[in-house]
Write a protein that holds these residues in place. Structure first.
Motif, PDB file in Angstrom:
ATOM      1  N   ASN A  56       8.321 142.888 -13.553  1.00 12.13           N
ATOM      2  CA  ASN A  56       7.076 143.117 -13.960  1.00 12.13           C
ATOM      3  C   ASN A  56       6.081 142.863 -12.759  1.00 12.13           C
ATOM      4  OD1 ASN A  56       4.319 142.688 -14.678  1.00 12.13           O
ATOM      5  ND2 ASN A  56       5.045 142.189 -16.709  1.00 12.13           N
ATOM      6  N   LEU A  57       5.741 143.727 -12.033  1.00 14.98           N
ATOM      7  CA  LEU A  57       4.738 143.745 -11.010  1.00 14.98           C
ATOM      8  C   LEU A  57       3.440 144.112 -11.332  1.00 14.98           C
ATOM      9  CD1 LEU A  57       7.364 144.278  -8.082  1.00 14.98           C
ATOM     10  CD2 LEU A  57       6.458 142.057  -8.809  1.00 14.98           C
ATOM     11  N   PRO A  62       1.181 136.679  -6.698  1.00 12.16           N
ATOM     12  CA  PRO A  62       2.579 135.836  -6.941  1.00 12.16           C
ATOM     13  C   PRO A  62       2.801 135.346  -8.037  1.00 12.16           C
ATOM     14  CG  PRO A  62       0.463 134.581  -5.800  1.00 12.16           C
ATOM     15  CD  PRO A  62       0.051 135.802  -6.093  1.00 12.16           C
ATOM     16  N   PRO A  63       4.192 135.056  -8.333  1.00 14.56           N
ATOM     17  CA  PRO A  63       4.730 134.729  -9.734  1.00 14.56           C
ATOM     18  C   PRO A  63       4.201 133.469 -10.030  1.00 14.56           C
ATOM     19  CG  PRO A  63       6.412 134.902  -8.259  1.00 14.56           C
ATOM     20  CD  PRO A  63       5.252 135.640  -7.584  1.00 14.56           C
ATOM     21  N   ALA A 104       2.605 145.165  -3.743  1.00 17.66           N
ATOM     22  CA  ALA A 104       3.009 144.111  -4.403  1.00 17.66           C
ATOM     23  C   ALA A 104       4.539 144.120  -3.709  1.00 17.66           C
ATOM     24  CB  ALA A 104       3.113 144.761  -6.134  1.00 17.66           C
ATOM     25  N   TYR A 105       5.366 145.077  -3.863  1.00 22.18           N
ATOM     26  CA  TYR A 105       6.550 145.124  -3.113  1.00 22.18           C
ATOM     27  C   TYR A 105       6.808 144.385  -1.866  1.00 22.18           C
ATOM     28  CZ  TYR A 105       9.044 148.408  -6.494  1.00 22.18           C
ATOM     29  OH  TYR A 105       9.695 148.842  -7.511  1.00 22.18           O
ATOM     30  N   GLY A 109       7.440 140.023  -1.459  1.00 21.67           N
ATOM     31  CA  GLY A 109       8.859 139.685  -0.802  1.00 21.67           C
ATOM     32  C   GLY A 109      10.095 140.680  -1.241  1.00 21.67           C
ATOM     33  N   TRP A 110       9.600 141.769  -2.370  1.00 25.02           N
ATOM     34  CA  TRP A 110      10.759 142.669  -2.700  1.00 25.02           C
ATOM     35  C   TRP A 110      11.124 143.512  -1.763  1.00 25.02           C
ATOM     36  CZ3 TRP A 110      12.277 142.664  -8.017  1.00 25.02           C
ATOM     37  CH2 TRP A 110      11.686 141.540  -8.701  1.00 25.02           C
TER      38      TRP A 110
END
Ligand code: SF4
Length: 380
Positions: A56-57, A62-63, A104-105, A109-110
Motif C-alpha cells: 500500500n503506497l 513514510p510508513p 513514492a517508490y 526506498g522501494w
C-alpha cells in the motif's frame, strides 16, 4: 480488450486459508521471515512462478505516518522467495488519484531496494488494462496483475473515512486504472471492491499492523500496534483486522459483501489463530496525531506494552463514536505494567491492572473485550 475472470491466472493457497499467523515486535524484516518460515510458504508455491507483491503506497508518505507499507516486509519477502529459487518477482502498485507512485517508490526506498535485489517495479498507472467483469461491474485492471501466478498482498491495517477500515480487500484498488478508481468512488466503493476481489483473487496476505492510521488512509494518526499477521483468505484477514479495531465484520460493508460473494470467511471462531510470540513489546516513540492525542486524554499509561495500548486506543476510538469520551477524562483508564500490584478504584485494561475495582482481564485484552467492558462500566 475484455478478459474473462477465468483467464486470470492467480492461484489461491487453500491450505493457508483458514489460518491466521500473528507475530508481535519491531524488527519487521525478521518478523516477516519468521512468519514465512512458520507457514513454509515455499512449499505451497509451484516452481518458476511469476509472483507479484502488492504494497500500500497510497501516497508518498513514510510508513511511520500510518499510511504506507513498511519496505522491510517486501524486502524480506523478496529475500525469502529468491533464496527459495523464485526469481520472477514484481512489485506492483498504483497510488491514489493525484499522487505519483513513482515518487513514492523513489522517496520511500522501494526503487533502491528493487535495484539492489534485482526485482521489477511496476507503476500500475502506466500499465495496460484489461476489463474484468463480475456482478455487473466491469473493471479496468492492470494486465500484469492478471498475468501473475501468485499475488501477495501487503496492506496496512488502518482506518478509512468512508469504509471504516481498509485492509486486504480494499488494497486491491491499487491494481485498477485511475479512471476506474474514480468510478469505484462514484459507485460507493463497497460493491465494486467486493466484485474486484472475485474477479482478481489474491494468494496470500501479510498485513502491516506496525503503526497504521487510526481513521484515515492517508495517515497522520499512527497507532503503534507492532504486529504483522498473515493468512491466505482476504475476508478472514479483514475480519481479524476489524476485530483488532473494535468493529464486527458485518459493520464493514465491503467485507460483508465480499463474504456474500464467497471471497472468503468472516468466521474467526472457526479459524486457527497462531501467535508466534507474546505481545509484550514496549511502545515505540511515535509523535501522536491530533485524534490519538485526544483519545489519550482518557488514558493513564505507564509502561504499557504496545499491543495493550493499541487495543485500548482502538476501543476508545469506537467508544467515542457512540458515547462521550470525556466520561474518562477525570477517571482515566489505567494501562501498563507499572500498575501491577497497585490497588484502587476506577477502570483498568489488562491483567496488570487486576488490583483496580474494574479491569479487563487478558494480556493483552482484545479490542472488543475492552470496548464491551467500557460500555458496561459506564452503563452502571
Ligand atoms: S496486561 Fe500488562 S504485561 Fe500484558 S500486555 Fe498489557 S501491559 Fe503488557
Amino acid at each position: 480488450m475484455r478478459q474473462k475472470d477465468n483467464q486470470v491466472k492467480i492461484k489461491k493457497l487453500p491450505d493457508l486459508e483458514n489460518k491466521i499467523t500473528v507475530i508481535y515486535g519491531s524488527d519487521i524484516f525478521d518478523m516477516t521471515l519468521k512468519i514465512l518460515n512458520n507457514i513454509n510458504l515455499k512449499s505451497h508455491l509451484e516452481p518458476n512462478s511469476f509472483i507479484g507483491l502488492k504494497p500500500n503506497l497510497v501516497l508518498n508518505n513514510p510508513p511511520s505516518n500510518g499510511a504506507t507499507t513498511h519496505l522491510e516486509i517486501a524486502e524480506a519477502l523478496v529475500c525469502y522467495l529468491q533464496e527459495a529459487g523464485f526469481d520472477n518477482i514484481i512489485i506492483l502498485e498504483g497510488s491514489w488519484v493525484g499522487d505519483s507512485t513513482k515518487a513514492a517508490y523513489r522517496d520511500l526506498g522501494w526503487q533502491e531496494m528493487a535495484e539492489q535485489r534485482g526485482v521489477e517495479l511496476l507503476d500500475t498507472k502506466t500499465d495496460d488494462y484489461v476489463i474484468l467483469e463480475h456482478s455487473g461491474h466491469k473493471m479496468a485492471v492492470s494486465r500484469t496483475a492478471t498475468q501473475l501466478d501468485y499475488l501477495i498482498n501487503i496492506p496496512v491495517m488502518k482506518g478509512h473515512c468512508q469504509t471504516k477500515m481498509t485492509g486486504a480487500l480494499k488494497n486491491m484498488k491499487g491494481l485498477i486504472s485511475d479512471s476506474e478508481k474514480r468510478a469505484f468512488h462514484r459507485k460507493g466503493l463497497h460493491m465494486p471492491i467486493a466484485a474486484l476481489n472475485v474477479a482478481l483473487p489474491q494468494s496470500l496476505i501479510i498485513t502491516d499492523g506496525i503503526c497504521g492510521d487510526l481513521d484515515f488512509e492517508e495517515g497522520g494518526n499512527p497507532v503503534p500496534m507492532n504486529r504483522l499477521f498473515c493468512t491466505a483468505d482476504p475476508v478472514l484477514n479483514d475480519s481479524y483486522m476489524a476485530s483488532c479495531m473494535g468493529y464486527k465484520p458485518e459493520e464493514i460493508e465491503h467485507l460483508r459483501l465480499a463474504a456474500e460473494l464467497n471471497v472468503g470467511s468472516t468466521n474467526l471462531a472457526e479459524a486457527t489463530i497462531t501467535e508466534l510470540n507474546e505481545a509484550r513489546v514496549p511502545i515505540p516513540a511515535v509523535v501522536p496525531g491530533a485524534k490519538v492525542s485526544y483519545l489519550e486524554q482518557a488514558v493513564d499509561e505507564q509502561e504499557a506494552c504496545s499491543a495493550c495500548y493499541a487495543n485500548l486506543i482502538q476501543a476508545l476510538a469506537r467508544y467515542d463514536e457512540r458515547y462521550n469520551l470525556s466520561d474518562f477524562f477525570q477517571d482515566k483508564i489505567k494501562v501498563g505494567q507499572a500498575f501491577k500490584g497497585e490497588k484502587g478504584s476506577g477502570f483498568g485494561s489488562g491483567i496488570c491492572t487486576a488490583g483496580f475495582s474494574t479491569f479487563v482481564t487478558g494480556c493483552p485484552p482484545s479490542t472488543p473485550e475492552i470496548l464491551d467492558a467500557l460500555i458496561d462500566y459506564k452503563s452502571k
